[in-house]
Design a protein around this motif. Structure first.
Motif, PDB file in Angstrom:
ATOM      1  N   TRP A 222      44.395  37.925  36.640  1.00 17.77           N
ATOM      2  CA  TRP A 222      44.191  37.546  38.034  1.00 17.77           C
ATOM      3  C   TRP A 222      45.492  37.037  38.657  1.00 17.77           C
ATOM      4  CZ3 TRP A 222      39.791  37.947  41.016  1.00 17.77           C
ATOM      5  CH2 TRP A 222      38.595  38.244  40.348  1.00 17.77           C
ATOM      6  N   PHE A 223      45.641  37.346  39.949  1.00 12.73           N
ATOM      7  CA  PHE A 223      46.674  36.725  40.767  1.00 12.73           C
ATOM      8  C   PHE A 223      45.985  36.175  42.009  1.00 12.73           C
ATOM      9  CE2 PHE A 223      49.700  36.870  44.316  1.00 12.73           C
ATOM     10  CZ  PHE A 223      50.673  36.005  43.826  1.00 12.73           C
ATOM     11  N   VAL A 224      46.004  34.858  42.162  1.00  8.81           N
ATOM     12  CA  VAL A 224      45.327  34.207  43.287  1.00  8.81           C
ATOM     13  C   VAL A 224      46.337  33.334  44.020  1.00  8.81           C
ATOM     14  CG1 VAL A 224      43.434  32.722  44.009  1.00  8.81           C
ATOM     15  CG2 VAL A 224      43.165  34.189  41.989  1.00  8.81           C
ATOM     16  N   PRO A 225      46.713  33.672  45.259  1.00  7.18           N
ATOM     17  CA  PRO A 225      47.660  32.860  46.017  1.00  7.18           C
ATOM     18  C   PRO A 225      46.974  32.061  47.118  1.00  7.18           C
ATOM     19  CG  PRO A 225      47.603  35.029  46.966  1.00  7.18           C
ATOM     20  CD  PRO A 225      46.531  34.992  45.884  1.00  7.18           C
ATOM     21  N   ILE A 226      47.669  31.062  47.612  1.00 12.50           N
ATOM     22  CA  ILE A 226      47.358  30.445  48.899  1.00 12.50           C
ATOM     23  C   ILE A 226      48.335  31.051  49.900  1.00 12.50           C
ATOM     24  CG2 ILE A 226      47.346  28.318  50.243  1.00 12.50           C
ATOM     25  CD1 ILE A 226      45.081  28.464  48.288  1.00 12.50           C
ATOM     26  N   ASP A 227      47.830  31.718  50.916  1.00 16.24           N
ATOM     27  CA  ASP A 227      48.676  32.437  51.875  1.00 16.24           C
ATOM     28  C   ASP A 227      48.316  32.011  53.293  1.00 16.24           C
ATOM     29  OD1 ASP A 227      50.572  34.788  52.469  1.00 16.24           O
ATOM     30  OD2 ASP A 227      48.797  35.334  53.633  1.00 16.24           O
ATOM     31  N   SER A 245      53.481  31.997  51.020  1.00 17.56           N
ATOM     32  CA  SER A 245      52.447  32.233  50.015  1.00 17.56           C
ATOM     33  C   SER A 245      52.884  31.601  48.698  1.00 17.56           C
ATOM     34  CB  SER A 245      52.228  33.739  49.839  1.00 17.56           C
ATOM     35  OG  SER A 245      51.202  33.997  48.913  1.00 17.56           O
ATOM     36  N   LYS A 246      51.936  30.983  47.993  1.00 17.57           N
ATOM     37  CA  LYS A 246      52.221  30.330  46.710  1.00 17.57           C
ATOM     38  C   LYS A 246      51.093  30.646  45.732  1.00 17.57           C
ATOM     39  CE  LYS A 246      54.289  27.444  43.807  1.00 17.57           C
ATOM     40  NZ  LYS A 246      53.533  27.893  42.614  1.00 17.57           N
ATOM     41  N   GLN A 247      51.483  31.150  44.569  1.00 12.86           N
ATOM     42  CA  GLN A 247      50.460  31.469  43.572  1.00 12.86           C
ATOM     43  C   GLN A 247      49.839  30.197  43.013  1.00 12.86           C
ATOM     44  OE1 GLN A 247      50.558  30.786  40.188  1.00 12.86           O
ATOM     45  NE2 GLN A 247      52.687  30.204  39.821  1.00 12.86           N
ATOM     46  N   VAL A 248      48.534  30.224  42.778  1.00 11.84           N
ATOM     47  CA  VAL A 248      47.830  29.114  42.131  1.00 11.84           C
ATOM     48  C   VAL A 248      47.210  29.561  40.807  1.00 11.84           C
ATOM     49  CG1 VAL A 248      47.387  27.810  44.227  1.00 11.84           C
ATOM     50  CG2 VAL A 248      45.770  29.579  43.530  1.00 11.84           C
ATOM     51  N   VAL A 249      46.950  30.867  40.674  1.00 12.15           N
ATOM     52  CA  VAL A 249      46.498  31.452  39.416  1.00 12.15           C
ATOM     53  C   VAL A 249      47.313  32.718  39.199  1.00 12.15           C
ATOM     54  CG1 VAL A 249      44.591  32.506  38.144  1.00 12.15           C
ATOM     55  CG2 VAL A 249      44.152  30.547  39.631  1.00 12.15           C
ATOM     56  N   GLN A 250      47.948  32.845  38.025  1.00 13.04           N
ATOM     57  CA  GLN A 250      48.773  34.026  37.785  1.00 13.04           C
ATOM     58  C   GLN A 250      48.705  34.442  36.319  1.00 13.04           C
ATOM     59  OE1 GLN A 250      52.852  35.889  39.450  1.00 13.04           O
ATOM     60  NE2 GLN A 250      53.028  33.758  38.878  1.00 13.04           N
ATOM     61  N   THR A 251      47.556  34.996  35.929  1.00 16.66           N
ATOM     62  CA  THR A 251      47.456  35.642  34.629  1.00 16.66           C
ATOM     63  C   THR A 251      47.842  37.108  34.734  1.00 16.66           C
ATOM     64  OG1 THR A 251      45.087  35.995  35.042  1.00 16.66           O
ATOM     65  CG2 THR A 251      45.700  34.055  33.776  1.00 16.66           C
ATOM     66  N   TYR A 252      48.086  37.563  35.988  1.00 14.64           N
ATOM     67  CA  TYR A 252      48.647  38.887  36.252  1.00 14.64           C
ATOM     68  C   TYR A 252      49.902  38.662  37.088  1.00 14.64           C
ATOM     69  CZ  TYR A 252      49.132  43.612  38.164  1.00 14.64           C
ATOM     70  OH  TYR A 252      49.615  44.851  38.530  1.00 14.64           O
ATOM     71  N   GLN A 253      51.069  38.954  36.530  1.00 12.32           N
ATOM     72  CA  GLN A 253      52.351  38.583  37.126  1.00 12.32           C
ATOM     73  C   GLN A 253      52.603  39.294  38.458  1.00 12.32           C
ATOM     74  OE1 GLN A 253      54.500  36.308  35.912  1.00 12.32           O
ATOM     75  NE2 GLN A 253      55.877  36.575  37.654  1.00 12.32           N
ATOM     76  N   GLN A 254      52.906  38.507  39.506  1.00 10.61           N
ATOM     77  CA  GLN A 254      53.301  39.047  40.806  1.00 10.61           C
ATOM     78  C   GLN A 254      54.546  38.309  41.320  1.00 10.61           C
ATOM     79  OE1 GLN A 254      51.657  41.799  42.738  1.00 10.61           O
ATOM     80  NE2 GLN A 254      51.277  42.045  40.550  1.00 10.61           N
ATOM     81  N   TYR A 255      54.371  37.089  41.799  1.00  6.13           N
ATOM     82  CA  TYR A 255      55.489  36.269  42.260  1.00  6.13           C
ATOM     83  C   TYR A 255      55.075  34.811  42.184  1.00  6.13           C
ATOM     84  CZ  TYR A 255      52.777  36.291  46.593  1.00  6.13           C
ATOM     85  OH  TYR A 255      51.757  36.171  47.521  1.00  6.13           O
TER      86      TYR A 255
END
Length: 267
Positions: A222-227, A245-255
């Motif tokens: 998962w990739f879950v950001p606050i945008d 935008s800032k990631q809060v959950v990143q088990t799938y790499q994005q930024y």
């Protein structure tokens, strides 16, 4: 019982205030058919930190155009960009070296009878790989636009959820021996729970409009950001916006984080 009465009273008061703050779901109207017939040209710039001391600067042109084929009415969107990737040990000259990125072609609309019970905007996106690490990819999308029928304290303008699935099938420079940074083929479900708020007559706040949630269906990451993006209309033709935008959950790499801005011309 008196101990239960106090929290029950607090809950009822909270519900009353919540109805003033938010619009009940039953008070939203499906406004998906009301597509704009204007043309829009946008210029975007973004600066991303991708983690592990890697950064990316991105310059993008985005164009919207109305489209009508028989009874089908919709819109098309074309994205083209150039990007510069660097890290803290790169020379200053490397930061300014931009190369072509991926091009996106997106189309969506609504025919009078196609999937009529859903009342949705149905479309698709195709990704053309112009970048060194790009890949051919495509997938369907479905979305809605709901507008409130009543006013609320938070001045909700719309709730516009969108789902898109992207399937990659041919990577450019796909030899991992020659290009170890080549990403794996995309198997991603994108979800944008977009919601807007009116801050002033000419200024709005939009959440998850530009960057949404991603589920990697191949690896269940998962990739879950606050945008969040603030838009300000200068006049009937010009609009400017800034966002982050800032990631809060990143088990799938994005930024890790991203900042961006745009200038939009409506004609």
């Amino acid at each position: 019982m008196k101990f239960l009465a106090i929290p029950l009273l607090v809950f009822c008061i909270s519900l009353a205030h919540a109805e003033d703050l938010f619009v009940p779901l039953s008070k939203f109207h499906n406004d998906s058919k009301q597509l704009s017939d204007s043309k829009v040209l946008e210029f975007w710039a973004s600066h991303d930190y991708q983690g592990s001391d890697n950064y990316q600067n991105d310059l993008r042109i985005r164009y919207y155009n109305p489209l009508e084929i028989g009874e089908w009415k919709g819109r098309i969107r074309l994205d083209a960009n150039i990007a510069s990737n660097y890290n803290s040990i790169s020379t200053p000259n490397n930061v300014g070296q931009y190369s072509a990125g991926n091009m996106f072609f997106t189309v969506w609309g609504q025919a009078p009878e196609f999937l009529k019970p859903l009342g949705a905007l149905v479309g698709a996106r195709v990704i053309f790989p112009f970048g060194n690490n790009g890949q051919w990819a495509a997938g369907p999308q479905i979305g809605w636009r709901f507008t409130p029928e009543v006013d609320s304290t938070l001045k909700v303008t719309d709730f516009s959820p969108l789902f898109r699935y992207i399937y990659g099938w041919d990577a450019k420079n796909n030899s991992f021996a020659a290009n170890p940074n080549q990403p794996v083929l995309a198997r991603n479900l994108h979800f944008f729970p977009t919601i807007g708020f009116q801050l002033s007559p000419n200024t709005t706040l939009r959440l998850w409009d530009e960057n949404g949630v991603i589920l990697n269906t191949a690896g269940n990451g998962w990739f879950v950001p606050i945008d969040a993006m603030v838009l300000h209309r200068l006049d009937k033709n010009w609009l400017v916006a800034v966002g982050a935008s800032k990631q809060v959950v990143q088990t799938y790499q994005q930024y890790d984080w991203s900042t961006y801005a745009k200038i939009s011309f409506n004609f």
